[in-house]
Design a protein around this motif. Structure first.
Motif, PDB file in Angstrom:
ATOM      1  N   GLU A 107     -88.857  30.722 -13.485  1.00 40.83           N
ATOM      2  CA  GLU A 107     -89.121  32.028 -12.875  1.00 40.83           C
ATOM      3  C   GLU A 107     -89.928  32.851 -13.866  1.00 40.83           C
ATOM      4  O   GLU A 107     -89.597  32.916 -15.037  1.00 40.83           O
ATOM      5  N   GLU A 108     -90.965  33.486 -13.372  1.00 41.70           N
ATOM      6  CA  GLU A 108     -91.808  34.328 -14.214  1.00 41.70           C
ATOM      7  C   GLU A 108     -92.007  35.673 -13.530  1.00 41.70           C
ATOM      8  O   GLU A 108     -91.973  35.767 -12.308  1.00 41.70           O
ATOM      9  N   GLY A 158     -91.335  39.706 -12.566  1.00 41.70           N
ATOM     10  CA  GLY A 158     -90.202  40.558 -12.241  1.00 41.70           C
ATOM     11  C   GLY A 158     -90.269  41.844 -13.035  1.00 41.70           C
ATOM     12  O   GLY A 158     -91.095  42.016 -13.930  1.00 41.70           O
ATOM     13  N   LYS A 181     -91.161  38.074  -8.490  1.00 39.41           N
ATOM     14  CA  LYS A 181     -91.070  36.939  -9.401  1.00 39.41           C
ATOM     15  C   LYS A 181     -91.852  35.766  -8.831  1.00 39.41           C
ATOM     16  O   LYS A 181     -91.923  35.587  -7.627  1.00 39.41           O
ATOM     17  N   ARG A 182     -92.414  35.001  -9.714  1.00 40.43           N
ATOM     18  CA  ARG A 182     -93.099  33.777  -9.329  1.00 40.43           C
ATOM     19  C   ARG A 182     -92.190  32.623  -9.694  1.00 40.43           C
ATOM     20  O   ARG A 182     -91.751  32.517 -10.844  1.00 40.43           O
TER      21      ARG A 182
END
Length: 115
Positions: A74-75, A77, A86-87
């Motif tokens: 997760e990246e 946020g 989030k990605r």
């Protein structure tokens, strides 16, 4: 799965793929000059993953079935990360480039066989 084309009885994934490629085609029609950063420069990649019993399987590459080879990341946020979004990505997953709806359906069928 229910159907492999985007017709009336098609399943959710083929219908979603048809929508994605229709949107890309519309963008290309509006700005067909990829050199100028227009819609003609859209590139798509496809992954097909299965999560079952907390294990992730890459259905486009059956040799990477071991959970240890694939990991969720997760990246982003937070407010500084762009509106709190989030990605989520899966490290080690196959990302096959696709140029057409037919090619995406072929990969979908291949992944379905690998299930």
């Amino acid at each position: 799965f229910c159907g492999t084309a985007a017709g009336e009885g098609a399943g959710m994934i083929p219908r979603a793929l048809a929508e994605v490629f229709a949107a890309v085609e519309a963008k290309r029609c509006l700005d067909p000059h990829p050199a100028a950063g227009g819609g003609g420069g859209v590139r798509l990649k496809m992954s097909f993953l299965e999560i079952y019993n907390e294990e992730i399987r890459d259905l486009l590459s059956p040799s990477t079935c071991a959970k240890s080879e694939l990991s969720v990341r997760e990246e982003g946020g937070g407010l500084a990360g762009g509106c709190g979004l989030k990605r989520v990505s899966v490290k080690g997953a196959t990302q096959a480039p696709v140029e057409s709806f037919a090619e995406a359906l072929r990969l979908f069928a291949q992944g379905t066989v690998n299930r």
